[in-house]
Write a protein that holds these residues in place. Sequence first.
Motif, PDB file in Angstrom:
ATOM      1  N   ASN A  89     -34.699  79.280  24.852  1.00 37.71           N
ATOM      2  CA  ASN A  89     -35.926  79.381  24.049  1.00 37.71           C
ATOM      3  C   ASN A  89     -36.766  77.868  24.659  1.00 37.71           C
ATOM      4  O   ASN A  89     -37.461  77.414  23.865  1.00 37.71           O
ATOM      5  N   LYS A 121     -47.607  86.309  29.961  1.00 40.21           N
ATOM      6  CA  LYS A 121     -46.449  87.069  29.379  1.00 40.21           C
ATOM      7  C   LYS A 121     -46.787  88.262  28.871  1.00 40.21           C
ATOM      8  O   LYS A 121     -47.841  88.418  28.200  1.00 40.21           O
ATOM      9  N   ARG A 157     -36.435  86.825  36.598  1.00 40.33           N
ATOM     10  CA  ARG A 157     -35.385  86.325  35.810  1.00 40.33           C
ATOM     11  C   ARG A 157     -34.116  86.189  36.533  1.00 40.33           C
ATOM     12  O   ARG A 157     -33.598  87.364  36.845  1.00 40.33           O
ATOM     13  N   GLU A 209     -35.600  82.078  28.494  1.00 39.76           N
ATOM     14  CA  GLU A 209     -36.068  82.847  27.504  1.00 39.76           C
ATOM     15  C   GLU A 209     -34.901  83.555  26.683  1.00 39.76           C
ATOM     16  O   GLU A 209     -35.324  84.270  25.765  1.00 39.76           O
TER      17      GLU A 209
END
Length: 284
Positions: free
Chosen positions: A59, A90, A102, A124
Amino acid sequence: MSKTLSHAKITPHRSGTRGHSDHGWLNTYHSFSFADWYNPNFTHFGALRVLNEDRVKSNSGFPTHPHRDFEIFSYILSGELTHRDSMLQKGAEGGQSDKFYRMHRGDVQFTTGGTGIAHSEFNEHHKDTVHFLQIWAIPWKRGLTPRYHTRHFDEEAKRKQFVPILSPLKGGPDATAEQEKTAEPTIAETIPIHADFVMAAGIIAPKEKFEWIVGAKATESNKRKVYVHLPMTKGGKAKVRLDGRDDVLNEGDGAFIDDVRAGDKLSVESVGEVEAEVVLLDTA
């Protein structure tokens, strides 16, 4: 083992001589001068300008930031890292694309900064740290058109030999607009880079030895330099020896190899108790 590169100068760059900064969310080591860390001995090596070994906690990450006139690539060692283009909000991602990607182990993302590009790189994941190498090269000319490439490189292929990851764009510094658009690399199945530069990676089992052909039959300049880096992935148990010499590289160490020529053969032997993941950066 005979030294086949007796004419080459091999200089270890020990992990402890790197720049180091722990920001809490980011724990980073700099093989070359970067950010607040400057060492006149470590400014660049041929076209290789930055090699950072980064760990970013869950995060957290690098908020949207600009790049210009560098070729920048991330080599994912573990965890996941999410790229977002500055134009993408986002929640509007859709599938994997240039604007959103990703990345996981084995993925490499490449950015031509050129005239200017802005992106974010964020971990993330809700709990896992991401560990990756961020590497910058100096392009053969400024003012290039910005673009991204992302590609996965097979783990098992890297256990057999050094796998080329980047190679020069066909057409070189004088590439036509069509060649830029086609983005064909000199070595098939690699990512094209705007530099006389090849990157490769291998995963070498204990007591095994891989050989790298300097220049990979894909580069312009006959006079070359190779930088070898051993990432910190095995808790200190991975070790390698170059060209049969006495110096052993430990995790986090690198080595400058000077005075080599295209076609020279560089042997890399795994001499630790576990397999060693080795990254090679071959530059003019």
